[in-house]
Design a protein around this motif. Structure first.
Motif, PDB file in Angstrom:
ATOM      1  N   GLU A   1     -26.721 -58.343 -10.620  1.00 56.75           N
ATOM      2  CA  GLU A   1     -26.680 -59.523 -11.476  1.00 56.75           C
ATOM      3  C   GLU A   1     -27.646 -59.397 -12.647  1.00 56.75           C
ATOM      4  O   GLU A   1     -27.341 -59.835 -13.764  1.00 56.75           O
ATOM      5  CB  GLU A   1     -26.954 -60.785 -10.663  1.00 56.75           C
ATOM      6  CG  GLU A   1     -25.831 -61.143  -9.711  1.00 56.75           C
ATOM      7  CD  GLU A   1     -24.465 -61.208 -10.383  1.00 56.75           C
ATOM      8  OE1 GLU A   1     -24.333 -61.874 -11.431  1.00 56.75           O
ATOM      9  OE2 GLU A   1     -23.522 -60.584  -9.855  1.00 56.75           O
ATOM     10  N   LEU A   2     -28.811 -58.831 -12.405  1.00 55.58           N
ATOM     11  CA  LEU A   2     -29.752 -58.628 -13.506  1.00 55.58           C
ATOM     12  C   LEU A   2     -29.171 -57.675 -14.549  1.00 55.58           C
ATOM     13  O   LEU A   2     -29.280 -57.928 -15.756  1.00 55.58           O
ATOM     14  CB  LEU A   2     -31.088 -58.091 -12.970  1.00 55.58           C
ATOM     15  CG  LEU A   2     -31.903 -59.097 -12.153  1.00 55.58           C
ATOM     16  CD1 LEU A   2     -33.076 -58.411 -11.485  1.00 55.58           C
ATOM     17  CD2 LEU A   2     -32.350 -60.259 -13.020  1.00 55.58           C
ATOM     18  N   ARG A   3     -28.534 -56.587 -14.094  1.00 54.41           N
ATOM     19  CA  ARG A   3     -27.913 -55.637 -15.037  1.00 54.41           C
ATOM     20  C   ARG A   3     -26.789 -56.314 -15.817  1.00 54.41           C
ATOM     21  O   ARG A   3     -26.651 -56.106 -17.028  1.00 54.41           O
ATOM     22  CB  ARG A   3     -27.392 -54.412 -14.290  1.00 54.41           C
ATOM     23  CG  ARG A   3     -28.468 -53.428 -13.904  1.00 54.41           C
ATOM     24  CD  ARG A   3     -27.888 -52.117 -13.409  1.00 54.41           C
ATOM     25  NE  ARG A   3     -27.286 -52.237 -12.107  1.00 54.41           N
ATOM     26  CZ  ARG A   3     -27.906 -51.997 -10.950  1.00 54.41           C
ATOM     27  NH1 ARG A   3     -29.157 -51.617 -10.942  1.00 54.41           N
ATOM     28  NH2 ARG A   3     -27.264 -52.120  -9.810  1.00 54.41           N
ATOM     29  N   ARG A   4     -25.995 -57.119 -15.150  1.00 48.54           N
ATOM     30  CA  ARG A   4     -24.902 -57.830 -15.829  1.00 48.54           C
ATOM     31  C   ARG A   4     -25.439 -58.778 -16.890  1.00 48.54           C
ATOM     32  O   ARG A   4     -24.772 -59.047 -17.874  1.00 48.54           O
ATOM     33  CB  ARG A   4     -24.056 -58.595 -14.826  1.00 48.54           C
ATOM     34  CG  ARG A   4     -23.179 -57.693 -14.010  1.00 48.54           C
ATOM     35  CD  ARG A   4     -22.336 -58.468 -13.043  1.00 48.54           C
ATOM     36  NE  ARG A   4     -21.487 -57.563 -12.278  1.00 48.54           N
ATOM     37  CZ  ARG A   4     -20.861 -57.885 -11.175  1.00 48.54           C
ATOM     38  NH1 ARG A   4     -20.962 -59.114 -10.692  1.00 48.54           N
ATOM     39  NH2 ARG A   4     -20.130 -57.006 -10.540  1.00 48.54           N
ATOM     40  N   GLY A   5     -26.650 -59.290 -16.674  1.00 46.89           N
ATOM     41  CA  GLY A   5     -27.286 -60.173 -17.647  1.00 46.89           C
ATOM     42  C   GLY A   5     -28.042 -59.416 -18.730  1.00 46.89           C
ATOM     43  O   GLY A   5     -28.679 -60.031 -19.581  1.00 46.89           O
ATOM     44  N   GLY A   6     -27.977 -58.082 -18.699  1.00 47.85           N
ATOM     45  CA  GLY A   6     -28.617 -57.280 -19.726  1.00 47.85           C
ATOM     46  C   GLY A   6     -30.032 -56.836 -19.398  1.00 47.85           C
ATOM     47  O   GLY A   6     -30.676 -56.153 -20.189  1.00 47.85           O
ATOM     48  N   ALA A   7     -30.542 -57.209 -18.240  1.00 46.18           N
ATOM     49  CA  ALA A   7     -31.908 -56.818 -17.857  1.00 46.18           C
ATOM     50  C   ALA A   7     -31.913 -55.398 -17.313  1.00 46.18           C
ATOM     51  O   ALA A   7     -30.893 -54.892 -16.840  1.00 46.18           O
ATOM     52  CB  ALA A   7     -32.451 -57.782 -16.807  1.00 46.18           C
ATOM     53  N   GLN A   8     -33.061 -54.779 -17.391  1.00 46.51           N
ATOM     54  CA  GLN A   8     -33.223 -53.456 -16.795  1.00 46.51           C
ATOM     55  C   GLN A   8     -34.650 -53.296 -16.295  1.00 46.51           C
ATOM     56  O   GLN A   8     -35.579 -53.855 -16.869  1.00 46.51           O
ATOM     57  CB  GLN A   8     -32.880 -52.349 -17.781  1.00 46.51           C
ATOM     58  CG  GLN A   8     -33.764 -52.296 -19.008  1.00 46.51           C
ATOM     59  CD  GLN A   8     -33.356 -51.180 -19.937  1.00 46.51           C
ATOM     60  OE1 GLN A   8     -32.839 -50.165 -19.508  1.00 46.51           O
ATOM     61  NE2 GLN A   8     -33.576 -51.369 -21.222  1.00 46.51           N
ATOM     62  N   LEU A   9     -34.779 -52.560 -15.217  1.00 50.39           N
ATOM     63  CA  LEU A   9     -36.088 -52.277 -14.655  1.00 50.39           C
ATOM     64  C   LEU A   9     -36.771 -51.243 -15.540  1.00 50.39           C
ATOM     65  O   LEU A   9     -36.216 -50.181 -15.788  1.00 50.39           O
ATOM     66  CB  LEU A   9     -35.957 -51.737 -13.229  1.00 50.39           C
ATOM     67  CG  LEU A   9     -37.248 -51.406 -12.511  1.00 50.39           C
ATOM     68  CD1 LEU A   9     -38.080 -52.668 -12.293  1.00 50.39           C
ATOM     69  CD2 LEU A   9     -36.953 -50.743 -11.172  1.00 50.39           C
TER      70      LEU A   9
END
Length: 152
Positions: free
Chosen positions: A117-125
């Motif tokens: 879900e974070l990746r789908r929202g454009g976030a990345q570690l």
């Protein structure tokens, strides 16, 4: 990015040193339990030995069970190809001569939905890390000591 990778959880690795090349297998049932419960997925499991002269040698799973008591057959084929000789050499640098280590690469399946879900929202570690238990205990002891002297 393929859907398979999009759905993956964070991937971590551990290098676990065994003094004197003594692998008892005591932690294996707990590791298998984590796999069986879908908490982690083992991507790679390899073993190395650091000889007295400092050379690092990769070990086969079958080489670790000379006495027949350490059953590692369940881990046969646990190789995604992520680990190479350079990884074995680097792990070996952390070992004391005469010791061996297991190198475990695993996916944190428990975190996969959050990561997806974070990746789908454009976030990345962009950073990660691990705090060794010894460092955590030392920090807590220091904080307790500082708090104790302030209260006196």
């Amino acid at each position: 990015m393929s859907d398979e990778f999009e759905d993956m959880g964070p991937v971590d690795f551990l290098v676990i040193e065994f003094p004197g090349n003594r692998m008892t297998g005591k932690g294996l049932p707990l590791l298998l339990d984590l796999v069986d419960r879908g908490i982690v997925r083992i991507l790679d499991l390899m073993f190395v030995r650091k000889d007295a002269d400092g050379s690092v040698v990769g070990l086969e799973l079958r080489d670790l069970d000379a006495d027949g008591e350490l059953d590692l057959s369940v881990f046969e084929g646990s190789s995604s190809g992520l680990l190479g000789q350079d990884d074995l050499d680097e792990a070996g640098m952390a070992l004391q001569p005469g010791n061996s280590a297991g190198i475990l690469v695993y996916e944190n399946l428990w975190a996969a939905p959050l990561a997806r879900e974070l990746r789908r929202g454009g976030a990345q570690l962009v950073a990660g890390g691990r705090i060794p238990v010894q460092a955590l205990l030392a920090s807590l002891d220091a904080a307790e000591g500082a708090g104790g002297s302030a209260a006196a």
